[in-house]
Design a protein around this motif. Sequence first.
Motif, PDB file in Angstrom:
ATOM      1  N   ASN A 203       0.832  -1.203   0.000  1.00  0.00           N
ATOM      2  CA  ASN A 203       0.000   0.000   0.000  1.00  0.00           C
ATOM      3  C   ASN A 203       0.869   1.256   0.000  1.00  0.00           C
ATOM      4  O   ASN A 203       0.601   2.220  -0.735  1.00  0.00           O
ATOM      5  CB  ASN A 203      -0.919  -0.009   1.222  1.00  0.00           C
ATOM      6  CG  ASN A 203      -1.859   1.184   1.241  1.00  0.00           C
ATOM      7  OD1 ASN A 203      -2.380   1.604   0.219  1.00  0.00           O
ATOM      8  ND2 ASN A 203      -2.065   1.749   2.427  1.00  0.00           N
ATOM      9  N   HIS A 204       1.909   1.258   0.798  1.00  0.00           N
ATOM     10  CA  HIS A 204       2.821   2.411   0.871  1.00  0.00           C
ATOM     11  C   HIS A 204       3.462   2.698  -0.483  1.00  0.00           C
ATOM     12  O   HIS A 204       3.464   3.845  -0.958  1.00  0.00           O
ATOM     13  CB  HIS A 204       3.902   2.135   1.928  1.00  0.00           C
ATOM     14  CG  HIS A 204       5.020   3.125   1.914  1.00  0.00           C
ATOM     15  ND1 HIS A 204       4.892   4.418   2.393  1.00  0.00           N
ATOM     16  CD2 HIS A 204       6.309   3.013   1.456  1.00  0.00           C
ATOM     17  CE1 HIS A 204       6.037   5.055   2.238  1.00  0.00           C
ATOM     18  NE2 HIS A 204       6.909   4.236   1.683  1.00  0.00           N
ATOM     19  N   HIS A 205       3.979   1.661  -1.112  1.00  0.00           N
ATOM     20  CA  HIS A 205       4.676   1.838  -2.393  1.00  0.00           C
ATOM     21  C   HIS A 205       3.716   2.204  -3.520  1.00  0.00           C
ATOM     22  O   HIS A 205       4.026   3.063  -4.362  1.00  0.00           O
ATOM     23  CB  HIS A 205       5.443   0.566  -2.751  1.00  0.00           C
ATOM     24  CG  HIS A 205       6.678   0.346  -1.934  1.00  0.00           C
ATOM     25  ND1 HIS A 205       7.779   1.171  -2.009  1.00  0.00           N
ATOM     26  CD2 HIS A 205       6.996  -0.609  -1.013  1.00  0.00           C
ATOM     27  CE1 HIS A 205       8.720   0.747  -1.183  1.00  0.00           C
ATOM     28  NE2 HIS A 205       8.269  -0.338  -0.568  1.00  0.00           N
ATOM     29  N   VAL A 206       2.558   1.537  -3.556  1.00  0.00           N
ATOM     30  CA  VAL A 206       1.612   1.770  -4.647  1.00  0.00           C
ATOM     31  C   VAL A 206       1.014   3.178  -4.569  1.00  0.00           C
ATOM     32  O   VAL A 206       0.735   3.804  -5.605  1.00  0.00           O
ATOM     33  CB  VAL A 206       0.502   0.694  -4.635  1.00  0.00           C
ATOM     34  CG1 VAL A 206      -0.660   1.097  -5.521  1.00  0.00           C
ATOM     35  CG2 VAL A 206       1.063  -0.639  -5.105  1.00  0.00           C
ATOM     36  N   GLU A 211       0.594   8.187  -7.390  1.00  0.00           N
ATOM     37  CA  GLU A 211       0.692   9.643  -7.463  1.00  0.00           C
ATOM     38  C   GLU A 211       1.607  10.062  -8.612  1.00  0.00           C
ATOM     39  O   GLU A 211       1.305  11.014  -9.354  1.00  0.00           O
ATOM     40  CB  GLU A 211       1.220  10.193  -6.136  1.00  0.00           C
ATOM     41  CG  GLU A 211       1.254  11.716  -6.087  1.00  0.00           C
ATOM     42  CD  GLU A 211       1.547  12.252  -4.697  1.00  0.00           C
ATOM     43  OE1 GLU A 211       1.810  13.468  -4.587  1.00  0.00           O
ATOM     44  OE2 GLU A 211       1.511  11.462  -3.729  1.00  0.00           O
ATOM     45  N   LEU A 212       2.704   9.334  -8.798  1.00  0.00           N
ATOM     46  CA  LEU A 212       3.615   9.639  -9.905  1.00  0.00           C
ATOM     47  C   LEU A 212       2.924   9.427 -11.249  1.00  0.00           C
ATOM     48  O   LEU A 212       2.999  10.288 -12.142  1.00  0.00           O
ATOM     49  CB  LEU A 212       4.857   8.752  -9.812  1.00  0.00           C
ATOM     50  CG  LEU A 212       5.819   8.797 -11.009  1.00  0.00           C
ATOM     51  CD1 LEU A 212       6.402  10.199 -11.178  1.00  0.00           C
ATOM     52  CD2 LEU A 212       6.932   7.758 -10.854  1.00  0.00           C
ATOM     53  N   LEU A 213       2.247   8.301 -11.399  1.00  0.00           N
ATOM     54  CA  LEU A 213       1.588   7.988 -12.674  1.00  0.00           C
ATOM     55  C   LEU A 213       0.467   8.978 -12.992  1.00  0.00           C
ATOM     56  O   LEU A 213       0.316   9.421 -14.140  1.00  0.00           O
ATOM     57  CB  LEU A 213       1.038   6.565 -12.647  1.00  0.00           C
ATOM     58  CG  LEU A 213       2.087   5.447 -12.656  1.00  0.00           C
ATOM     59  CD1 LEU A 213       1.433   4.095 -12.400  1.00  0.00           C
ATOM     60  CD2 LEU A 213       2.849   5.423 -13.980  1.00  0.00           C
ATOM     61  N   PHE A 214      -0.316   9.339 -11.988  1.00  0.00           N
ATOM     62  CA  PHE A 214      -1.382  10.313 -12.220  1.00  0.00           C
ATOM     63  C   PHE A 214      -0.800  11.656 -12.653  1.00  0.00           C
ATOM     64  O   PHE A 214      -1.370  12.351 -13.503  1.00  0.00           O
ATOM     65  CB  PHE A 214      -2.237  10.490 -10.962  1.00  0.00           C
ATOM     66  CG  PHE A 214      -3.324   9.456 -10.818  1.00  0.00           C
ATOM     67  CD1 PHE A 214      -4.172   9.171 -11.877  1.00  0.00           C
ATOM     68  CD2 PHE A 214      -3.512   8.787  -9.624  1.00  0.00           C
ATOM     69  CE1 PHE A 214      -5.181   8.217 -11.752  1.00  0.00           C
ATOM     70  CE2 PHE A 214      -4.509   7.834  -9.482  1.00  0.00           C
ATOM     71  CZ  PHE A 214      -5.353   7.553 -10.552  1.00  0.00           C
ATOM     72  N   GLY A 215       0.352  12.014 -12.068  1.00  0.00           N
ATOM     73  CA  GLY A 215       1.001  13.256 -12.471  1.00  0.00           C
ATOM     74  C   GLY A 215       1.450  13.222 -13.920  1.00  0.00           C
ATOM     75  O   GLY A 215       1.253  14.181 -14.675  1.00  0.00           O
ATOM     76  N   LEU A 216       2.041  12.099 -14.330  1.00  0.00           N
ATOM     77  CA  LEU A 216       2.493  11.952 -15.718  1.00  0.00           C
ATOM     78  C   LEU A 216       1.310  11.946 -16.686  1.00  0.00           C
ATOM     79  O   LEU A 216       1.379  12.526 -17.782  1.00  0.00           O
ATOM     80  CB  LEU A 216       3.298  10.659 -15.853  1.00  0.00           C
ATOM     81  CG  LEU A 216       4.617  10.608 -15.060  1.00  0.00           C
ATOM     82  CD1 LEU A 216       5.201   9.202 -15.080  1.00  0.00           C
ATOM     83  CD2 LEU A 216       5.621  11.614 -15.615  1.00  0.00           C
ATOM     84  N   ASN A 231      -8.495  16.086  -7.327  1.00  0.00           N
ATOM     85  CA  ASN A 231      -9.842  15.547  -7.508  1.00  0.00           C
ATOM     86  C   ASN A 231     -10.024  14.199  -6.801  1.00  0.00           C
ATOM     87  O   ASN A 231     -10.891  13.411  -7.180  1.00  0.00           O
ATOM     88  CB  ASN A 231     -10.167  15.406  -8.999  1.00  0.00           C
ATOM     89  CG  ASN A 231     -10.503  16.746  -9.629  1.00  0.00           C
ATOM     90  OD1 ASN A 231     -11.476  17.386  -9.264  1.00  0.00           O
ATOM     91  ND2 ASN A 231      -9.679  17.187 -10.566  1.00  0.00           N
ATOM     92  N   THR A 232      -9.177  13.916  -5.818  1.00  0.00           N
ATOM     93  CA  THR A 232      -9.266  12.753  -4.910  1.00  0.00           C
ATOM     94  C   THR A 232      -9.124  11.406  -5.606  1.00  0.00           C
ATOM     95  O   THR A 232      -9.578  10.399  -5.092  1.00  0.00           O
ATOM     96  CB  THR A 232     -10.588  12.769  -4.101  1.00  0.00           C
ATOM     97  OG1 THR A 232     -11.699  12.503  -4.955  1.00  0.00           O
ATOM     98  CG2 THR A 232     -10.788  14.094  -3.390  1.00  0.00           C
ATOM     99  N   PHE A 233      -8.473  11.366  -6.769  1.00  0.00           N
ATOM    100  CA  PHE A 233      -8.303  10.092  -7.472  1.00  0.00           C
ATOM    101  C   PHE A 233      -7.394   9.132  -6.711  1.00  0.00           C
ATOM    102  O   PHE A 233      -7.393   7.944  -6.980  1.00  0.00           O
ATOM    103  CB  PHE A 233      -7.720  10.352  -8.867  1.00  0.00           C
ATOM    104  CG  PHE A 233      -8.759  10.602  -9.921  1.00  0.00           C
ATOM    105  CD1 PHE A 233      -8.776   9.881 -11.103  1.00  0.00           C
ATOM    106  CD2 PHE A 233      -9.725  11.575  -9.736  1.00  0.00           C
ATOM    107  CE1 PHE A 233      -9.727  10.116 -12.076  1.00  0.00           C
ATOM    108  CE2 PHE A 233     -10.687  11.819 -10.700  1.00  0.00           C
ATOM    109  CZ  PHE A 233     -10.687  11.083 -11.872  1.00  0.00           C
ATOM    110  N   LEU A 234      -6.628   9.629  -5.767  1.00  0.00           N
ATOM    111  CA  LEU A 234      -5.676   8.783  -5.052  1.00  0.00           C
ATOM    112  C   LEU A 234      -6.205   8.267  -3.719  1.00  0.00           C
ATOM    113  O   LEU A 234      -5.546   7.472  -3.064  1.00  0.00           O
ATOM    114  CB  LEU A 234      -4.381   9.573  -4.795  1.00  0.00           C
ATOM    115  CG  LEU A 234      -3.368   9.595  -5.932  1.00  0.00           C
ATOM    116  CD1 LEU A 234      -2.349  10.701  -5.696  1.00  0.00           C
ATOM    117  CD2 LEU A 234      -2.659   8.253  -6.054  1.00  0.00           C
TER     118      LEU A 234
END
Length: 303
Positions: A203-206, A211-216, A231-234
């Motif tokens: 859970n910690h790593h994912v 967050e990185l993937l959503f940013g990209l 928008n709370t996707f994470l």
Amino acid sequence: MLKPLHSFVSTQDIKYQLTRRATIMSLESYDRAKEVKRFDESKVGVKGLVDLGVTAIPRFFIHPPATLADLRPKSKTRPVSDVVPTIDLSGVDSDDLRPTIVEKIACASRELGFFQVVNHGIGVEVLERMVRAIKGFHEQPPEIKAPVYRRENTKGVSYISNIDLFHSKAASWRDTLQIRLGLTEPELEEVPEICRKEAVEWNHHVKQLGELLFGLLCEGLGLKTDKLKENTFLEGRMMVGHYYPYCPQPDLTVGITSHTDPGPLTILLQDDKGGLQIKHGEEWVDVKPVPGALVINIGDILQ
């Protein structure tokens, strides 16, 4: 050892009931609802059937010929398995390399909806521990898993065989452990001890990778990097650990039916056995396991 639930059926009764119904064909009417209910109440899952030595799968696991035919290669040549691109995330924080990574992810997301990532920041040893932990849970005796066998995931943790068992036209040959992570995380003691530490670590790593993937992805869409995070996707995450045991009649069923994932993004850890397929054009093609890679799937919400 956890005590079995009072509703847990003895293995002797299960073996008699399930093997008899799986191997004997009769002219009497078939009551699917009754057979499915009996299987579900046994709490043994598909792995339990295998351990009991069934030589033929129960009838409600058999899929229509048309469904099975759609999953078979339409030509004698197996479809290419390298259609899903593998994207290297090393250098993602570099001003020189990041634009190239963004474009590769955007292109794969637009054209296919799938890609694999390597050098994603999660060590191979973490991935291997996670696979071993989920496998270890599913290979425990039925009486140990039975206390968390439930269809209502009110406690944040549930072990079941087929979420849609009572509604699908045919069941699939798999068992699943679900752990809700995110807004309403389960109490740690509710998570099976055999995979508790690994689930917390995963859970910690994912969360970080997500967050990185959503940013990209945001940058690939021409948005500011934090738009999806804002928008709370994470905030809501579900860990789903599927287990596909040996099947005595694999040509009559599937591990999981064709589907799309409902959420915004799926981060999928595949073991080295493979088996994952995606539809490319009119063909189902294998997603080749890449050591240390994670498969990324653009889900319905994000699409």
